[in-house]
Scaffold this motif. Sequence first.
Motif, mmCIF file in Angstrom:
data_model
loop_
_atom_site.group_PDB
_atom_site.id
_atom_site.type_symbol
_atom_site.label_atom_id
_atom_site.label_comp_id
_atom_site.label_asym_id
_atom_site.label_seq_id
_atom_site.Cartn_x
_atom_site.Cartn_y
_atom_site.Cartn_z
ATOM 1 N N ARG A 52 0.858 -1.193 0.000
ATOM 2 C CA ARG A 52 0.000 0.000 0.000
ATOM 3 C C ARG A 52 0.888 1.235 0.000
ATOM 4 N NH1 ARG A 52 -4.712 -1.642 4.414
ATOM 5 N NH2 ARG A 52 -5.196 -3.615 3.397
ATOM 6 N N VAL A 54 7.295 -0.532 12.008
ATOM 7 C CA VAL A 54 6.589 -1.534 11.195
ATOM 8 C C VAL A 54 5.079 -1.519 11.433
ATOM 9 C CG1 VAL A 54 8.577 -3.039 10.905
ATOM 10 C CG2 VAL A 54 7.074 -3.364 12.879
ATOM 11 N N PHE A 55 4.603 -0.552 12.198
ATOM 12 C CA PHE A 55 3.148 -0.450 12.388
ATOM 13 C C PHE A 55 2.455 -0.135 11.064
ATOM 14 C CE2 PHE A 55 -0.779 1.775 13.168
ATOM 15 C CZ PHE A 55 -1.404 0.905 14.038
ATOM 16 N N ARG A 56 3.015 0.791 10.311
ATOM 17 C CA ARG A 56 2.430 1.145 9.017
ATOM 18 C C ARG A 56 3.530 1.163 7.958
ATOM 19 N NH1 ARG A 56 -2.355 2.606 8.223
ATOM 20 N NH2 ARG A 56 -2.719 3.360 10.316
ATOM 21 N N MET A 57 3.486 0.173 7.099
ATOM 22 C CA MET A 57 4.544 0.025 6.099
ATOM 23 C C MET A 57 3.959 0.107 4.696
ATOM 24 S SD MET A 57 5.803 -3.369 7.960
ATOM 25 C CE MET A 57 7.392 -3.780 7.290
ATOM 26 N N PHE A 65 4.114 -5.003 3.369
ATOM 27 C CA PHE A 65 3.916 -5.717 4.627
ATOM 28 C C PHE A 65 3.301 -7.075 4.352
ATOM 29 C CE2 PHE A 65 -0.706 -4.864 4.920
ATOM 30 C CZ PHE A 65 -0.818 -3.812 4.023
ATOM 31 N N GLN A 115 0.331 -9.956 5.326
ATOM 32 C CA GLN A 115 -0.966 -10.176 5.968
ATOM 33 C C GLN A 115 -1.204 -11.657 6.191
ATOM 34 O OE1 GLN A 115 -3.693 -8.087 3.248
ATOM 35 N NE2 GLN A 115 -4.126 -6.686 4.930
ATOM 36 N N GLU A 128 -5.332 -0.703 16.000
ATOM 37 C CA GLU A 128 -5.770 -1.959 15.378
ATOM 38 C C GLU A 128 -4.594 -2.886 15.079
ATOM 39 O OE1 GLU A 128 -7.894 -1.353 11.686
ATOM 40 O OE2 GLU A 128 -7.464 -3.389 11.010
ATOM 41 N N VAL A 129 -4.782 -4.159 15.420
ATOM 42 C CA VAL A 129 -3.830 -5.186 15.010
ATOM 43 C C VAL A 129 -4.498 -6.122 14.004
ATOM 44 C CG1 VAL A 129 -2.289 -7.026 15.780
ATOM 45 C CG2 VAL A 129 -2.846 -5.176 17.311
ATOM 46 N N GLY A 181 -8.406 -6.996 11.927
ATOM 47 C CA GLY A 181 -9.786 -6.605 11.611
ATOM 48 C C GLY A 181 -10.629 -7.851 11.388
ATOM 49 N N HIS A 208 -14.346 -8.865 9.847
ATOM 50 C CA HIS A 208 -15.411 -8.210 9.080
ATOM 51 C C HIS A 208 -16.450 -9.219 8.621
ATOM 52 C CE1 HIS A 208 -11.597 -5.936 8.025
ATOM 53 N NE2 HIS A 208 -12.280 -5.115 8.782
ATOM 54 N N SER A 213 -8.442 -10.663 9.440
ATOM 55 C CA SER A 213 -7.290 -10.132 8.708
ATOM 56 C C SER A 213 -6.316 -9.468 9.670
ATOM 57 C CB SER A 213 -7.787 -9.112 7.683
ATOM 58 O OG SER A 213 -6.693 -8.483 7.076
ATOM 59 N N ILE A 214 -5.133 -10.058 9.762
ATOM 60 C CA ILE A 214 -4.144 -9.515 10.709
ATOM 61 C C ILE A 214 -2.833 -9.249 9.983
ATOM 62 C CG2 ILE A 214 -3.673 -11.910 11.468
ATOM 63 C CD1 ILE A 214 -2.852 -10.712 14.172
ATOM 64 N N GLY A 215 -2.186 -8.157 10.323
ATOM 65 C CA GLY A 215 -0.893 -7.836 9.731
ATOM 66 C C GLY A 215 0.206 -8.553 10.517
ATOM 67 N N ARG A 274 2.668 -6.010 12.074
ATOM 68 C CA ARG A 274 2.072 -5.302 13.211
ATOM 69 C C ARG A 274 1.950 -6.252 14.402
ATOM 70 N NH1 ARG A 274 -3.005 -1.405 11.924
ATOM 71 N NH2 ARG A 274 -1.637 -0.563 10.300
HETATM 72 P P1 ATP Z 1 -5.378 0.880 9.318
HETATM 73 O O1 ATP Z 1 -6.726 1.460 9.688
HETATM 74 O O2 ATP Z 1 -4.436 0.751 10.467
HETATM 75 O O3 ATP Z 1 -4.772 1.503 8.118
HETATM 76 P P2 ATP Z 1 -6.772 -1.016 7.787
HETATM 77 O O4 ATP Z 1 -8.124 -0.949 8.418
HETATM 78 O O5 ATP Z 1 -6.535 -0.329 6.504
HETATM 79 O O6 ATP Z 1 -5.664 -0.612 8.854
HETATM 80 P P3 ATP Z 1 -7.066 -3.681 6.868
HETATM 81 O O7 ATP Z 1 -7.206 -3.305 5.475
HETATM 82 O O8 ATP Z 1 -8.253 -4.172 7.630
HETATM 83 O O9 ATP Z 1 -6.348 -2.525 7.668
HETATM 84 O O10 ATP Z 1 -5.876 -4.741 6.971
HETATM 85 C C1 ATP Z 1 -5.843 -5.768 7.946
HETATM 86 C C2 ATP Z 1 -4.604 -5.704 8.790
HETATM 87 O O11 ATP Z 1 -3.444 -5.536 7.972
HETATM 88 C C3 ATP Z 1 -4.560 -4.537 9.753
HETATM 89 O O12 ATP Z 1 -5.272 -4.844 10.934
HETATM 90 C C4 ATP Z 1 -3.081 -4.388 10.005
HETATM 91 O O13 ATP Z 1 -2.648 -5.307 11.006
HETATM 92 C C5 ATP Z 1 -2.472 -4.787 8.693
HETATM 93 N N1 ATP Z 1 -2.082 -3.606 7.920
HETATM 94 C C6 ATP Z 1 -2.869 -2.836 7.143
HETATM 95 N N2 ATP Z 1 -2.156 -1.847 6.586
HETATM 96 C C7 ATP Z 1 -0.887 -2.003 7.030
HETATM 97 C C8 ATP Z 1 0.326 -1.298 6.808
HETATM 98 N N3 ATP Z 1 0.379 -0.258 6.003
HETATM 99 N N4 ATP Z 1 1.452 -1.723 7.432
HETATM 100 C C9 ATP Z 1 1.431 -2.796 8.252
HETATM 101 N N5 ATP Z 1 0.306 -3.508 8.495
HETATM 102 C C10 ATP Z 1 -0.832 -3.124 7.899
#
Ligand code: ATP
Length: 502
Positions: free
Chosen positions: A241, A250-253, A256, A258, A325-326, A328, A330, A367-369, A372
């Motif tokens: 992304r 590595v929280f937001r990369m 990454f 999934q 969020e770690v 989601g 849905h 869905s888990i990263g 993260r």
């Molecule tokens: P956020 O709101 O934090 O951007 P998201 O709602 O876009 O997350 P989802 O599309 O539901 O995230 O993706 C599922 C999981 O993938 C997230 O819970 C997260 O753990 C992981 N994830 C999403 N985007 C990233 C990112 N840019 N870097 C690292 N992990 C990510």
Amino acid sequence: MYQILIFCAHFNSVTKYFCFMSNLDSLDKIVSLAKARGFIFQSSEIYGGLSAVYDYGPLGVELKRNIRNAWWKEMTQRHSNIVGVDAAIFMHPRVWEASGHVGGFNDPMIDDKQSKKRYRADMLIEQYILKLEKDGKTEKATELQELLDTSGTRKSLTEDLYDIIIENEIKAPDSGAFDWTEVRQFNLMFKTQFGATSSEEDGVYLRPETAQGIFVNYKNVLDTSRVAVPFGIAQTGKAFRNEVVARQFVFRMREFEQMEMQFFVEPGTDAEAYNAWKEKRIGWHQRIGIRKENLRFADHPQDKLAHYALAAVDVQYQFPIGWQEVEGIHNRSDFDLTQHQEFSGKKLDYFDQKANKRYVPYVIETSIGLDRCTLMVLCDAYREEEVNGEKRTVLKMHPELAPVQVGVFPLIKKPELQELARKIEADLIEDYSVQYDEAGSIGKRYRRLDEAGTPFCITVDFDGLEDNTVTIRYRDDMSQERISVDKVADAIKDGMKGWSPS
Ligand code: ATP
């Protein structure tokens, strides 16, 4: 936040000492430890790094693999009705039209003309609202929140957001300037070219999520595996992304990994399945050793659900940067399969033989990263303790996740000690990741492996040569026990199974 703990360690001579334990108060400590100990490095560091892209070092790659394996085992081995796939990262471009990513996977961005920095327009407004609340201007904050919530209903979304920023004279957080461009939609998908020529038709995307690889294979799996609704398909893999606000390690990369599972159910049973998966997933987080008090659910309000979702909840972890969020979970309804059916022209419904009826299944997604999740494990494990006047940094993670599970040390470099230590290493190596270490004082060796999160260390000394015993030292409370060599494997096995976070 500091707590004072007094505990008794079972050293050979039992000593009592004070131990100050601090909780993790900043992500910087994890970033430093991750780099210093070889968990995570900045990508292409010798060239100055690449923003929001990271590489995993020797310890990191093992930790990440152990977490991935724990997830895979939970999903597939423990559920006979869940099977796996490994879909390619490149997919047909129409997939992303059907999924809504081409049209809808956008963030509204605005640029500060002076600093050339780009911000997410809605986040900018949210931050401004938070500031108003902090300053006690609650009425104004509520008014703006309402305007933000109804953006897109007056003019277009981008125009409404722009108007809020301009009318309220919201300034750029970094430069303080009030010199904005228009708000524009910015697609988060990376596009690249396929084949030797670069015509528009050849454009393909790097997948922004792994889920679509599951949906397009749903029929293949159904036709080739002995599965029937309700069943699930699990997959782990890279996603990409072009995140605009890509900070916080590595929280937001931008690249990454999934770990996703889509569970196909009969319409009407979806709400029950959604609730069941919520409980299962938070249970898994606790089973991999995350402390209960650091986990919570955060439901998405009905009016803010993603275009595909009937219900959504985040599993959040209390990071040093706040609750985030770690994972989601849905209820995606039949949105994806219906869309793919329409865009591909292929039937994707399901024939229920018992009930003699056809339907398009609903999907519950978890869905888990992975990155993260790795960060969560590191944060939850991190402790600083003061032991007999010295600082000890230790990662108290679940022994099954530890990158090095057992350290084996000869007390000193003497052939007879080395020989037995090597023999113990060889005995354990098939079942555990083991590190043999003979460099430096025994205390230094313990500290090195404390920082790597190693739960058990075995030391071979001269006494042990006489009576065939060794010392096993436990990471969490630093207690030590003398056990016979043939009991080492059992002691480690028991320690693994009986572990709980402290
Ligand atoms: P956020 O709101 O934090 O951007 P998201 O709602 O876009 O997350 P989802 O599309 O539901 O995230 O993706 C599922 C999981 O993938 C997230 O819970 C997260 O753990 C992981 N994830 C999403 N985007 C990233 C990112 N840019 N870097 C690292 N992990 C990510």
